[in-house]
Scaffold this motif. Structure first.
Motif, PDB file in Angstrom:
ATOM      1  N   CYS A   1       0.860  -1.223   0.020  1.00 56.20           N
ATOM      2  CA  CYS A   1      -0.067  -0.094  -0.042  1.00 56.20           C
ATOM      3  C   CYS A   1       0.805   1.155   0.086  1.00 56.20           C
ATOM      4  O   CYS A   1       2.228   1.191   0.421  1.00 56.20           O
ATOM      5  CB  CYS A   1      -0.909  -0.064   1.410  1.00 56.20           C
ATOM      6  SG  CYS A   1      -0.106   0.160   2.859  1.00 56.20           S
ATOM      7  N   ASP A   2       0.119   2.407  -0.441  1.00 58.81           N
ATOM      8  CA  ASP A   2       0.860   3.871  -0.296  1.00 58.81           C
ATOM      9  C   ASP A   2       0.775   3.902   1.423  1.00 58.81           C
ATOM     10  O   ASP A   2      -0.289   3.498   2.003  1.00 58.81           O
ATOM     11  CB  ASP A   2       0.188   4.960  -0.991  1.00 58.81           C
ATOM     12  CG  ASP A   2       0.450   4.600  -2.311  1.00 58.81           C
ATOM     13  OD1 ASP A   2       1.593   3.840  -2.894  1.00 58.81           O
ATOM     14  OD2 ASP A   2      -0.001   5.234  -3.339  1.00 58.81           O
ATOM     15  N   THR A   3       1.748   4.418   1.780  1.00 57.34           N
ATOM     16  CA  THR A   3       1.582   4.744   3.259  1.00 57.34           C
ATOM     17  C   THR A   3       1.342   6.365   3.720  1.00 57.34           C
ATOM     18  O   THR A   3       1.117   6.798   4.775  1.00 57.34           O
ATOM     19  CB  THR A   3       3.139   4.372   4.027  1.00 57.34           C
ATOM     20  OG1 THR A   3       3.962   5.147   3.327  1.00 57.34           O
ATOM     21  CG2 THR A   3       3.229   3.115   4.013  1.00 57.34           C
ATOM     22  N   GLY A   4       1.630   7.234   2.662  1.00 57.85           N
ATOM     23  CA  GLY A   4       1.524   8.639   2.764  1.00 57.85           C
ATOM     24  C   GLY A   4       2.621   9.331   1.972  1.00 57.85           C
ATOM     25  O   GLY A   4       3.113   8.825   0.943  1.00 57.85           O
TER      26      GLY A   4
ATOM     27  N   ARG B   1      -1.582  15.114  14.506  1.00 58.79           N
ATOM     28  CA  ARG B   1      -2.949  15.944  14.137  1.00 58.79           C
ATOM     29  C   ARG B   1      -3.211  15.378  12.611  1.00 58.79           C
ATOM     30  O   ARG B   1      -3.896  14.873  12.090  1.00 58.79           O
ATOM     31  CB  ARG B   1      -2.879  17.537  13.900  1.00 58.79           C
ATOM     32  CG  ARG B   1      -3.469  17.914  15.605  1.00 58.79           C
ATOM     33  CD  ARG B   1      -4.057  19.226  15.324  1.00 58.79           C
ATOM     34  NE  ARG B   1      -2.809  20.303  14.678  1.00 58.79           N
ATOM     35  CZ  ARG B   1      -1.899  20.900  15.429  1.00 58.79           C
ATOM     36  NH1 ARG B   1      -1.717  20.556  16.504  1.00 58.79           N
ATOM     37  NH2 ARG B   1      -0.723  21.606  14.784  1.00 58.79           N
ATOM     38  N   ALA B   2      -1.858  15.463  11.939  1.00 59.96           N
ATOM     39  CA  ALA B   2      -1.904  14.972  10.354  1.00 59.96           C
ATOM     40  C   ALA B   2      -2.171  13.561  10.427  1.00 59.96           C
ATOM     41  O   ALA B   2      -2.847  13.110   9.546  1.00 59.96           O
ATOM     42  CB  ALA B   2      -0.601  15.251   9.842  1.00 59.96           C
ATOM     43  N   LEU B   3      -1.687  12.883  11.306  1.00 57.17           N
ATOM     44  CA  LEU B   3      -2.181  11.302  11.183  1.00 57.17           C
ATOM     45  C   LEU B   3      -3.223  11.041  11.575  1.00 57.17           C
ATOM     46  O   LEU B   3      -3.607   9.538  11.361  1.00 57.17           O
ATOM     47  CB  LEU B   3      -1.086  10.615  12.218  1.00 57.17           C
ATOM     48  CG  LEU B   3       0.496  10.575  11.526  1.00 57.17           C
ATOM     49  CD1 LEU B   3       1.326   9.866  12.774  1.00 57.17           C
ATOM     50  CD2 LEU B   3       0.667   9.903  10.357  1.00 57.17           C
ATOM     51  N   GLU B   4      -4.233  11.889  11.815  1.00 56.45           N
ATOM     52  CA  GLU B   4      -5.737  11.795  12.436  1.00 56.45           C
ATOM     53  C   GLU B   4      -6.557  11.679  11.244  1.00 56.45           C
ATOM     54  O   GLU B   4      -7.534  11.325  11.211  1.00 56.45           O
ATOM     55  CB  GLU B   4      -6.032  12.655  13.276  1.00 56.45           C
ATOM     56  CG  GLU B   4      -5.634  12.359  14.476  1.00 56.45           C
ATOM     57  CD  GLU B   4      -6.081  13.482  15.768  1.00 56.45           C
ATOM     58  OE1 GLU B   4      -6.666  14.471  15.153  1.00 56.45           O
ATOM     59  OE2 GLU B   4      -5.316  13.657  16.853  1.00 56.45           O
TER      60      GLU B   4
ATOM     61  N   ALA C   1       6.973   8.946  10.130  1.00 55.99           N
ATOM     62  CA  ALA C   1       5.861   8.511  11.191  1.00 55.99           C
ATOM     63  C   ALA C   1       4.827   7.930  10.243  1.00 55.99           C
ATOM     64  O   ALA C   1       4.046   7.093  10.869  1.00 55.99           O
ATOM     65  CB  ALA C   1       5.330   9.849  11.609  1.00 55.99           C
ATOM     66  N   ALA C   2       4.416   8.424   9.012  1.00 55.36           N
ATOM     67  CA  ALA C   2       3.336   7.769   8.234  1.00 55.36           C
ATOM     68  C   ALA C   2       3.691   6.439   7.811  1.00 55.36           C
ATOM     69  O   ALA C   2       2.736   5.714   7.649  1.00 55.36           O
ATOM     70  CB  ALA C   2       2.947   8.784   7.107  1.00 55.36           C
ATOM     71  N   ILE C   3       4.866   6.272   7.581  1.00 59.83           N
ATOM     72  CA  ILE C   3       5.409   4.774   7.208  1.00 59.83           C
ATOM     73  C   ILE C   3       5.212   3.885   8.647  1.00 59.83           C
ATOM     74  O   ILE C   3       4.794   2.678   8.173  1.00 59.83           O
ATOM     75  CB  ILE C   3       6.927   4.958   6.670  1.00 59.83           C
ATOM     76  CG1 ILE C   3       7.046   5.565   5.483  1.00 59.83           C
ATOM     77  CG2 ILE C   3       7.487   3.447   6.551  1.00 59.83           C
ATOM     78  CD1 ILE C   3       8.533   6.125   5.147  1.00 59.83           C
ATOM     79  N   ALA C   4       5.822   4.386   9.665  1.00 59.26           N
ATOM     80  CA  ALA C   4       5.715   3.763  10.774  1.00 59.26           C
ATOM     81  C   ALA C   4       4.108   3.242  11.247  1.00 59.26           C
ATOM     82  O   ALA C   4       3.817   2.264  11.788  1.00 59.26           O
ATOM     83  CB  ALA C   4       6.449   4.426  12.018  1.00 59.26           C
ATOM     84  N   ARG C   5       3.455   4.421  10.918  1.00 61.04           N
ATOM     85  CA  ARG C   5       1.964   4.298  11.210  1.00 61.04           C
ATOM     86  C   ARG C   5       1.030   2.790  10.551  1.00 61.04           C
ATOM     87  O   ARG C   5       0.087   2.308  11.021  1.00 61.04           O
ATOM     88  CB  ARG C   5       1.115   5.420  10.605  1.00 61.04           C
ATOM     89  CG  ARG C   5      -0.246   5.377  10.998  1.00 61.04           C
ATOM     90  CD  ARG C   5      -0.750   5.599  12.197  1.00 61.04           C
ATOM     91  NE  ARG C   5      -2.169   5.462  12.380  1.00 61.04           N
ATOM     92  CZ  ARG C   5      -2.987   4.197  12.345  1.00 61.04           C
ATOM     93  NH1 ARG C   5      -2.485   3.296  12.215  1.00 61.04           N
ATOM     94  NH2 ARG C   5      -4.441   4.271  12.359  1.00 61.04           N
TER      95      ARG C   5
END
Length: 367
Positions: free
Chosen positions: A192-195, A232-235, A275-279
């Protein structure tokens, strides 16, 4: 039967055309050949940025109104020049290459509308370079209801099978957008794409510092990331969605940092990518034991450090440490995919793009 394929890739970061030779049967990689690069000029890059803006209005994948026709000609010419230079530099004849995998330049990716548009005239390219060209890799997947991305996972699996790694392994490609391939043995392939990858950071560096990117992550290393902004962005709903899922380069363009010191802005956007990858970890079947980073982001030492901190105790290594060429992987992948397409092997799967059944794809243009 092993074939010699030349892969061409022009990614969402709009930097230029990557070229790579590969010998493969579409399942295993026998050998890597040389690779090359033909950067876009400032004028070409400006033209492509205009094309991205105008492509938002497209409702039909074959339409090329206004600037898009001009951009398509520029993309085709750049790829033809890239192939000609590569063949000359490496003293290869066109007859030695069985197939060219031509991705083209994505200007719009809207799978929810069953629409993905890559510009580049494959028929014209095949005539100029005198080699059969396979193109339009994503269309069949999107028409069948898939996300049409990411498309490199089958190649990542072939690469990981050639190195010994215990437990689940993730290959991360950090281009304009970041995507992952989760590999656990020969059976489990999830992608998948992560961000965001480099797109937000590159755009920010260009806007604030008049530099095309943050070389080695040196600028971000001087700043402090705003963890509250990242949280906040990760929400945003995208991050909680299970794979498969995909993004357009501009999907996060609306996120604004506000009034921050330039180095802090760069640090925040770099950390946001990590952070988006780790999410994605909680969304995977098992916690990965090793991470292999490819793409332009593999050279950003600050991004690698930030990713290490967020996925510890797993290992994080750059693809070139394994003898892979981080710059050539995507181009190699489209050579590999061209051979798979010729043999009718699947290019995408339910767990990589969300397509209902494994899908082959690609169309061949003959010289």
């Amino acid at each position: 039967m092993m074939l010699t394929a030349l892969g061409l890739m022009s990614g969402t970061s709009l930097d230029g055309v990557d070229v790579a030779l590969i010998e493969t049967d579409g399942k295993q990689v026998k050998s890597f050949g040389p690779s090359g690069y033909r950067p876009y000029t400032n004028a070409e890059r400006s033209l492509l940025r205009q094309a991205l803006t105008e492509a938002v209005q497209l409702s039909h994948r074959d339409a090329r109104p206004g600037i898009l026709a001009e951009a398509e000609r520029a993309v085709t010419l750049a790829h033809a020049e890239a192939v000609a230079a590569f063949i000359a530099q490496n003293r290869i004849t066109p007859e030695e290459i069985d197939i060219v995998g031509f991705h083209g330049q994505t200007v719009l990716h809207r799978p929810e509308r069953r629409l993905t548009v890559q510009i580049g005239d494959a028929a014209a390219l095949a005539k100029v370079i005198h080699i059969p060209v396979m193109y339009d890799f994503r269309a069949a997947d999107v028409e069948a209801g898939g996300q049409g991305a990411p498309f490199v996972p089958v190649y990542h699996r072939a690469l990981v099978q050639s190195v010994q790694r215990e437990g689940p392994t993730v290959v991360v490609n950090v281009g304009g957008v970041s995507n992952i391939t989760y590999i656990d043995g020969t059976d489990t392939l999830i992608a998948c794409d992560t961000g965001p990858g480099n797109a937000l950071l590159d755009d920010y560096m260009f806007r604030v510092m008049r530099q095309p990117f943050d070389a080695d992550g040196r600028f971000a290393a001087q700043g402090r990331a705003n963890e509250a902004w990242i949280a906040r962005a990760l929400e945003l709903p995208f991050f909680a969605l299970p794979p498969p899922k995909s993004l357009d380069r501009n999907d996060f363009a609306a996120l604004k940092l506000g009034d921050v010191a330039p180095a802090d802005g760069a640090a925040t956007l770099t950390a946001f990518t990590a952070a988006a990858i780790a999410r994605v970890v909680p969304l995977l079947p098992k916690v990965p034991k090793s991470w292999i980073v490819a793409g332009g982001g593999a050279r950003n030492l600050t991004m690698l450090r930030m990713l290490r901190e967020r996925v510890a105790p797993a290992t994080v290594e750059a693809a070139d440490a394994l003898g892979w060429s981080p710059d050539a992987i995507e181009a190699q992948a489209f050579g590999f995919l061209a051979v798979r397409g010729m043999k009718g092997l699947p290019l995408s799967y339910p767990a990589t793009t969300g397509v209902p059944i494994p899908m082959t794809g690609g169309v061949i243009a003959r010289p």
